[in-house]
Design an enzyme around this catalytic site. Sequence first.
Site, PDB file in Angstrom:
ATOM      1  N   ASP A 129      69.223  -1.682  -5.251  1.00 10.33           N
ATOM      2  CA  ASP A 129      69.362  -1.213  -5.402  1.00 10.33           C
ATOM      3  C   ASP A 129      69.955  -0.086  -6.345  1.00 10.33           C
ATOM      4  O   ASP A 129      69.615   0.139  -5.972  1.00 10.33           O
ATOM      5  CB  ASP A 129      70.153  -2.942  -6.376  1.00 10.33           C
ATOM      6  CG  ASP A 129      72.144  -2.822  -6.582  1.00 10.33           C
ATOM      7  OD1 ASP A 129      72.710  -2.198  -6.497  1.00 10.33           O
ATOM      8  OD2 ASP A 129      72.040  -4.226  -7.248  1.00 10.33           O
TER       9      ASP A 129
HETATM   10  C1  NOJ Z   1      75.615  -2.308  -7.171  1.00 11.08           C
HETATM   11  C2  NOJ Z   1      75.637  -3.854  -6.676  1.00 11.08           C
HETATM   12  O1  NOJ Z   1      75.004  -4.394  -7.879  1.00 11.08           O
HETATM   13  C3  NOJ Z   1      75.089  -4.082  -5.750  1.00 11.08           C
HETATM   14  O2  NOJ Z   1      75.701  -5.546  -4.915  1.00 11.08           O
HETATM   15  C4  NOJ Z   1      76.165  -3.012  -4.487  1.00 11.08           C
HETATM   16  O3  NOJ Z   1      75.975  -3.007  -3.118  1.00 11.08           O
HETATM   17  C5  NOJ Z   1      75.898  -1.778  -4.563  1.00 11.08           C
HETATM   18  N1  NOJ Z   1      76.095  -1.783  -5.922  1.00 11.08           N
HETATM   19  C6  NOJ Z   1      75.885  -0.096  -3.920  1.00 11.08           C
HETATM   20  O4  NOJ Z   1      77.723  -0.334  -3.990  1.00 11.08           O
END
Ligand code: NOJ
Length: 737
Positions: A269
């Site tokens: 993430d």
């Molecule tokens: C953080 C989020 O937890 C995730 O779900 C998302 O895909 C990413 N950022 C990218 O934006």
Amino acid sequence: MGKAREINATQDKQTIETRVRALLERMSLEEKVGQLNQVQATGPNVVEDLAPAIRAGRVGSVINVVDPEAVKALQYIAINESEQGIPLLICRDVIHGYKTVAPLPIGQAASWNPDLVRDCARIAAEEASADGINWTFAPMIDIARDPRWGRIAESLGEDPYLTGVLGAAMVDGFQNSANGGADTLVACAKHFAGYGASEAGRDYNTTNIPENELRNVYLPPFHAALKAGVETFMTSFSDIDGIPATASDFLLDQVLRREWSFDGAVVSDWDAIHQLVIHGLCENDIEASYLAAQAGVEIDMISSAYERHLPELVEQGRLSMDRIDTLVGNVLRVKIRAGLMDRDVMALPEEPARMKGLNLVREAAQQSLVLLKNERATLPLDVETLKRVAVVGPLAHEPAEQLGTWVFDGDAERSVTPLMALESMLAGQVEVEHVRALETTRSKDRSGFEPAMHAAQAADAVLLFLGEEAILSGEAHCRADISLPGVQAELVRHLRAAGKPVIGVLMAGRPLALGSIIDQFDALIYAWHPGTMAGPAIVDVLFGRASPSGKLPVSFPVMSGQVPIYYAHKQTGRPASPETVIHIDDIPSGATQTSLGMTTFHLDAGYKPLFPFGFGLSYTHFDYSDLTLDKAQILMGERVRAEVTLQNSGDRSGTEIVQLYIRDRFGSVTRPVRELKGFQRVSLEPGESQRIAFELSTDDLAFYRRDGSFGAEVGDFDLWIGPSSTDGLHASFRINA
Ligand code: NOJ
């Protein structure tokens, strides 16, 4: 036929592996690390900014560039100006629509309609790929049992089976059955794993999930997504049992690679590799890179730790070149299978016809609506007898709010609000008076109450559009008190005094705790955030042009303090029952410690949800009768067939979601009191009936057992088929050895 396909598949597989190996042989270490490096959009000069690194082969994917011209320019550089010519993965969070927005995932889940969910993902892929995007970070298939957690909006609810079926449908829709076409998106199963169990429903918080629960509750949807061909997984931000998921060799290596044989790519993430340092798992980004790479994270989302440190880890001999090749090979395989190496990625597909998307998301919005209450058949409203409606509330005409969270690219100009739809669909038939009453759902200014009261008094019915704006749910948007925000509840009570039917339409990203206000509504539709076509979908249902069919994918608490509350709970040694529950107001004077029930309940909230999982009313009535099982006893490996008669005994056509639940009465580990094992959407005309059949194999009854193995156990099972998790006809059967 089947065999021929198998041989082709094997040849394809071999060809892919040959191509992966050939590429790896040609690549320098720097180029290999580049494939593991994801960078973010930098602003208006993104092409100039990123060009040198892409040209040098130091970037494998780019996040958040959505200008198709910029995407094409970046791909051009990657393909024509870098040594290896490997196209970029262009990623974006396309969660429940791109420009045309479908209901929130939690709303789509209320449709219990995998075909529709698949179609919504398909249209999102068609729209997004027209801008050059080829990878989405969806579906989010975290089991969400705590509505304080804002990300419940992005989830498919509390149940592993429903989440698995619908998550697989989304994967299939984004990837178009993995055909590698130009109008597809690589899907991403996230967040692996356990993110939904964040303590206190506070985002990013620690999770503590025993392995048995992890395997039986949190992991099955991910396995379903994998079986549906998902090409990528994203790690969870959270710490699970002391190890942040981004460094968990148990999750990423043991489960994902060894047990499930996943051969796609894992992405961290956002900044999560660097955050291993903040978690306190290691001292610096070098160690963080080492831990993530060893565990099995292929792609570093924007922390640049891999780019900075993987080369030195290889030079120091701590990471082998084999390890790097495995990681890079997994990324290359995804790019090849997604067709990126074989088609002209600069030739972007045409945007689909706008009406196609609008019609689809209107249908999806309609099927996402859940009728929670309908006293004295208040709904549907009748255009023939109704002369005037008061449309009140801060969410009646909010084109952007009705789209919900995670709609970076959602085009609010396409939105049709409930007010717009009421005015256009009822023109010449019913007068519509709109009073906003509250500036936002959170406002405490009551000066709009009186104008709303006047409108209510002059109307035949009051339509109240309340709930939460989009900003109150989603990532990092959690609430501890999940009742209606601001003074909305007061507004409802106030307007009730007008003596007109009060019909609530609640839009929100989570189940709200409605225990203290539910009795003030004559009828209540739960609409989640329904997306672009909220208005027409809601008006269709309010006026009976469609019968509501949605069922709750998550339990609704009476009050916030009850959460987590979910239907598939364990029995405990002291289960509550109506006879054992005492309310705090009824405690007799002189009661002693042991006189108060001594079962598992709250003195103020009891033990039941306000509305259970699977619940939802219709404008017609469905009767269940004549439940039969073909066998009372089966052997391991055999199947049992259950059939029930469903009749539409009302006077309108309608759709019922028939649900099959089981309970494994005794297990080597305790089993939930009910588990969903099947469902079917059935549409019937008035008076019509149909025999509905389900088949269950003993594999469907398998679970992770006390010794860690997976399988069914001999013994007695309950089975219910019915309209919700707390209702239905009952039968039982037994598995013998
Ligand atoms: C953080 C989020 O937890 C995730 O779900 C998302 O895909 C990413 N950022 C990218 O934006």
